[in-house]
Design an enzyme around this catalytic site. Structure first.
Site, mmCIF file in Angstrom:
data_model
loop_
_atom_site.group_PDB
_atom_site.id
_atom_site.type_symbol
_atom_site.label_atom_id
_atom_site.label_comp_id
_atom_site.label_asym_id
_atom_site.label_seq_id
_atom_site.Cartn_x
_atom_site.Cartn_y
_atom_site.Cartn_z
ATOM 1 C CG PHE A 201 -1.902 1.058 1.325
ATOM 2 C CD1 PHE A 201 -3.058 1.003 0.563
ATOM 3 C CD2 PHE A 201 -1.716 2.142 2.173
ATOM 4 C CE1 PHE A 201 -4.002 2.017 0.637
ATOM 5 C CE2 PHE A 201 -2.644 3.160 2.255
ATOM 6 C CZ PHE A 201 -3.796 3.099 1.481
ATOM 7 C CB ALA A 203 0.693 4.899 3.669
ATOM 8 C CE LYS A 204 0.397 -0.990 4.942
ATOM 9 N NZ LYS A 204 -0.169 -0.876 6.298
ATOM 10 N N PRO A 205 6.333 1.391 4.356
ATOM 11 C CG PRO A 205 7.478 0.726 6.306
ATOM 12 C CD PRO A 205 6.129 0.637 5.616
#
Length: 387
Positions: A201, A203-205
């Protein structure tokens, strides 16, 4: 100020992203194109596992992992109530029952002591020793597995959880949706359980520009089964269906984007460490505010930097103060899963998981990404200190 600044990251690698996307447009293999295999190999090399399968989302990765273990009605899967709904949602989608255990107040992750207490309570028909769904009887459910969540980027205690799992004959799935890039005991997230699942997704790292995910395992039989499940239970060809599966493939364009981002990922993880250290140094002196902690031997991927206020009113006041200065915040997670309407039929009650419920009233997250400037951090922490 951005809560997560994807624009700054994109400016850094825009040419590489465009080059990779153009390559997909040129070869036209949009489904399971060559970028998928290249990404899977690079992810496997990074995590230190034998096999990686790209898939359509972190949620589908969890679903496929459970399907590979033949989870279904009558099965119990133990997990945490303090996480995103997907972790427990996939258990219910297969007709199985999520059984919650309390979190460790120091890490926000599944507490091994509570986990074992809950497993024993289910197996010995002693629900008075640990909250169980709807006063369930031992004859109702068969303990099958554990999904441990690496919340906010910090790996769970897989040494203790793995020992408990072996003792009780359970599989372990690592929900590494927030922790890819983290480490514990010399292992990287993705290599800490029978199967690990991560999310890409945005927004993940490590995130793509849509939905995506991956599964990690060293088990040859499990990866073969999950590869089949990923394409509608495919057997020897696309119209030979060996089992029930899903449409769980990762798009080649998303893989192309992830390949560009992987080039800078180690540097971004290192930047996150410095940003987290600066936050913790400055916030530790503020009365009533508790910064997150990282146990010795662990490295967090810092998907979020989440702090605890003194109480709900204190949180609201701090968030309002930040908002007035145009500093965004977020709350992960405002309602534990055992209190969600979607799980009301399980019969849990308020007070069953006091740590999770308390933290849900007090927690909030500050801006966190590799491109957060020191001056912005100073401003955020000064606002929180009332300066």
């Amino acid at each position: 100020m951005q809560f997560i600044d994807l624009g700054a990251q994109q400016r850094r690698i825009r040419q590489k992203i465009e080059k990779n996307i153009l390559a997909v447009l040129d070869h036209g293999r949009y489904i399971m194109g060559p970028e998928i295999g290249e990404l899977e190999q690079r992810l496997a090399d990074y995590a230190g596992v034998r096999h990686v399968l790209g898939c359509s989302s972190g949620t589908d990765a969890l679903l496929m992992a459970l399907m590979a273990h033949d989870v279904g009605p009558g099965d119990a899967v133990f997990t945490t109530p303090f996480t995103f709904i997907a972790t427990a949602e996939v258990i219910r989608l297969l007709g199985a029952t999520p059984v919650f255990a309390e979190i460790d107040p120091a890490t926000f992750n599944l507490d091994p002591a509570s986990l074992e207490k809950t497993i024993v309570a289910l197996k010995t028909n002693a629900p008075e020793t640990s909250p169980l769904p709807g006063g369930v009887r031992v004859s109702d459910l068969t303990p099958r597995g554990i999904i441990a969540v690496d919340l906010f980027g910090l790996p769970a205690d897989y040494s203790a959880i793995g020992e408990i799992a072996r003792k009780h004959g359970l599989f372990v799935i690592e929900d590494a949706a927030q922790s890819f890039g983290a480490e514990s005991g010399g292992r990287r997230a993705g290599a800490m359980a029978d199967i690990a699942c991560t999310s890409f997704f945005p927004a993940k790292p490590l995130g793509c520009y849509g939905d995506g995910g991956a599964l990690f395992t060293d088990n040859d039989a499990l990866v073969e089964k999950m590869a089949s499940i990923r394409v509608h239970g495919k057997g020897i060809h696309k119209y030979d269906n060996a089992r029930i599966g899903i449409n769980g493939r990762l798009d080649a364009i998303q893989a192309a984007i992830l390949l560009a981002k992987l080039d800078i990922f180690p540097d971004e993880i290192e930047r996150r460490q410095g940003i987290a250290r600066r936050y913790s140094e400055r916030l530790s002196a503020i009365a009533g505010l508790t910064p997150p902690s990282v146990p010795d031997g662990y490295t967090s991927a810092w998907a979020q930097y989440s702090v605890l206020a003194a109480d709900e009113e204190h949180r609201a006041a701090l968030q309002a103060r930040l908002k007035s200065a145009d500093v965004p915040t977020a709350i992960y997670y405002p309602k534990p899963l055992h209190m969600q309407t979607a799980f009301a039929d399980l019969g849990y009650r308020a007070g069953d998981f006091p740590v999770s419920e308390d933290f849900a009233r007090r927690i909030f997250s500050l801006p966190m990404h590799p491109y957060l400037e020191e001056a912005d951090q100073i401003r955020i922490t000064d606002i929180l200190a009332g300066a």
